[in-house]
Write a protein that holds these residues in place. Structure first.
Motif, mmCIF file in Angstrom:
data_model
loop_
_atom_site.group_PDB
_atom_site.id
_atom_site.type_symbol
_atom_site.label_atom_id
_atom_site.label_comp_id
_atom_site.label_asym_id
_atom_site.label_seq_id
_atom_site.Cartn_x
_atom_site.Cartn_y
_atom_site.Cartn_z
ATOM 1 N N UNK A 214 -3.613 1.996 -2.943
ATOM 2 C CA UNK A 214 -3.479 3.357 -2.219
ATOM 3 C C UNK A 214 -4.867 3.797 -2.274
ATOM 4 N N UNK A 215 -4.998 4.996 -1.689
ATOM 5 C CA UNK A 215 -6.365 5.949 -1.616
ATOM 6 C C UNK A 215 -6.160 7.280 -1.903
ATOM 7 N N UNK B 93 0.742 -1.193 -0.119
ATOM 8 C CA UNK B 93 -0.038 0.048 0.066
ATOM 9 C C UNK B 93 0.866 1.243 0.153
ATOM 10 N N UNK B 94 0.797 2.051 -0.924
ATOM 11 C CA UNK B 94 1.698 3.408 -1.118
ATOM 12 C C UNK B 94 0.804 4.502 -1.312
ATOM 13 N N UNK C 129 -13.018 6.985 1.829
ATOM 14 C CA UNK C 129 -12.130 7.623 0.666
ATOM 15 C C UNK C 129 -12.171 6.769 -0.449
ATOM 16 N N UNK C 130 -11.397 7.256 -1.613
ATOM 17 C CA UNK C 130 -11.363 6.445 -2.948
ATOM 18 C C UNK C 130 -10.203 5.458 -2.872
ATOM 19 N N UNK D 3 -2.540 -3.247 -16.550
ATOM 20 C CA UNK D 3 -2.999 -2.933 -15.307
ATOM 21 C C UNK D 3 -3.774 -1.616 -15.516
ATOM 22 N N UNK D 4 -4.814 -1.603 -14.474
ATOM 23 C CA UNK D 4 -5.573 -0.473 -14.339
ATOM 24 C C UNK D 4 -5.925 0.108 -12.939
ATOM 25 N N UNK D 5 -6.141 1.103 -12.550
ATOM 26 C CA UNK D 5 -6.511 1.718 -11.442
ATOM 27 C C UNK D 5 -7.937 1.151 -11.017
ATOM 28 N N UNK D 6 -8.028 0.102 -10.548
ATOM 29 C CA UNK D 6 -9.505 -0.135 -10.232
ATOM 30 C C UNK D 6 -10.049 0.575 -8.695
ATOM 31 N N UNK D 7 -11.304 1.019 -8.751
ATOM 32 C CA UNK D 7 -11.891 1.531 -7.488
ATOM 33 C C UNK D 7 -12.379 0.244 -6.675
ATOM 34 N N UNK D 8 -11.906 0.187 -5.459
ATOM 35 C CA UNK D 8 -12.225 -0.873 -4.675
ATOM 36 C C UNK D 8 -13.208 -0.457 -3.459
#
Length: 240
Positions: A55-56, A33-34, A160-161, A191-196
């Motif tokens: 990350x967030x 986690x960064x 948070x996102x 890869x993609x930035x997936x919202x979790x």
């Protein structure tokens, strides 16, 4: 070789030193986690470092929160880009939401008064304090998401996102991808930035690489009782 830690790093630059060293040694961590995982200028050059990096941030393009003028934050940014020729991001979104929120606050604060006097109230300490107190009762929906303030005057309308860089099975047109295995990139994936999270907005589940999620070798089984005896919940639980 079997020890691959999970790390949580709230850093600005220190992660670059670690990633450079990992590339030199071929070391990989189980989970990372960064803070920098959501910074566009940083992650484009570092996606190959760790699969499922997390990350967030405050906002994500996947959010579909809307207001009276736009169906989503992305629609607002695209509309603005058509006007000024520049596609903004989080800062531009918040710059739009702030005055909208102030207007909603005034509307709610004076909703039961026949003759509202915001211009007069803002000129006195008593009037400003009244408006501040009324903001504690504010509950509105914005393009940023639900907004409400707790006893510490912090917005806790939504979470948070949280994002995670996950394999993108939809297409190869993502703006931030890596799709060729090299000595520096052991993952032959896009890869993609997936919202979790938040859950109501998430487009994907969090991927948590751990030994218990892997199949056991032939002749072994998942011995759940091991979890009751060991301290590391993500350690191997295969037993003969």
């Amino acid at each position: 070789d079997d020890y691959r830690p999970a790390l949580f790093l709230c850093t600005r630059t220190e992660q670059d030193v670690l990633l450079a060293r990992w590339r030199e040694t071929g070391c990989l961590v189980t989970s990372l986690w960064l803070t920098a995982a959501t910074w566009g200028w940083w992650y484009n050059d570092n996606l190959d470092a760790v699969l499922d990096i997390q990350g967030a941030g405050q906002w994500h393009p996947q959010f579909d929160y809307s207001d009276r003028y736009f169906d989503s934050g992305v629609q607002m940014l695209e509309t603005n880009a058509d006007q000024v020729g520049y596609l903004g991001g989080y800062d531009m979104l918040v710059s739009y939401v702030a005055p909208m929120l102030a207007a909603q606050h005034l509307q709610q604060a004076y909703r039961v008064l026949d003759v509202p006097t915001p211009a007069e109230d803002i000129q006195t300490a008593e009037g400003r304090e009244l408006l501040r107190r009324r903001m504690l009762d504010l509950r509105v929906d914005t393009l940023f998401g639900p907004v409400q303030f707790n006893e510490y005057q912090r917005n806790n309308g939504r979470g948070s996102a949280a994002i995670q860089w996950q394999p993108d099975s939809s297409s190869s047109s993502s703006s931030s991808t890596t799709d060729a295995a090299t000595p520096d990139n052991p993952y032959d994936v896009t890869l993609k930035s997936a919202l979790v999270s938040p859950d109501v907005q998430a487009e994907a589940e969090v991927r948590i690489p751990s030994a218990p999620a892997l199949p056991c070798p032939a002749g072994q089984f998942h011995n759940v009782s091991i979890l009751e005896e060991q301290r590391a919940l993500l350690g191997p639980i295969c037993d003969a």
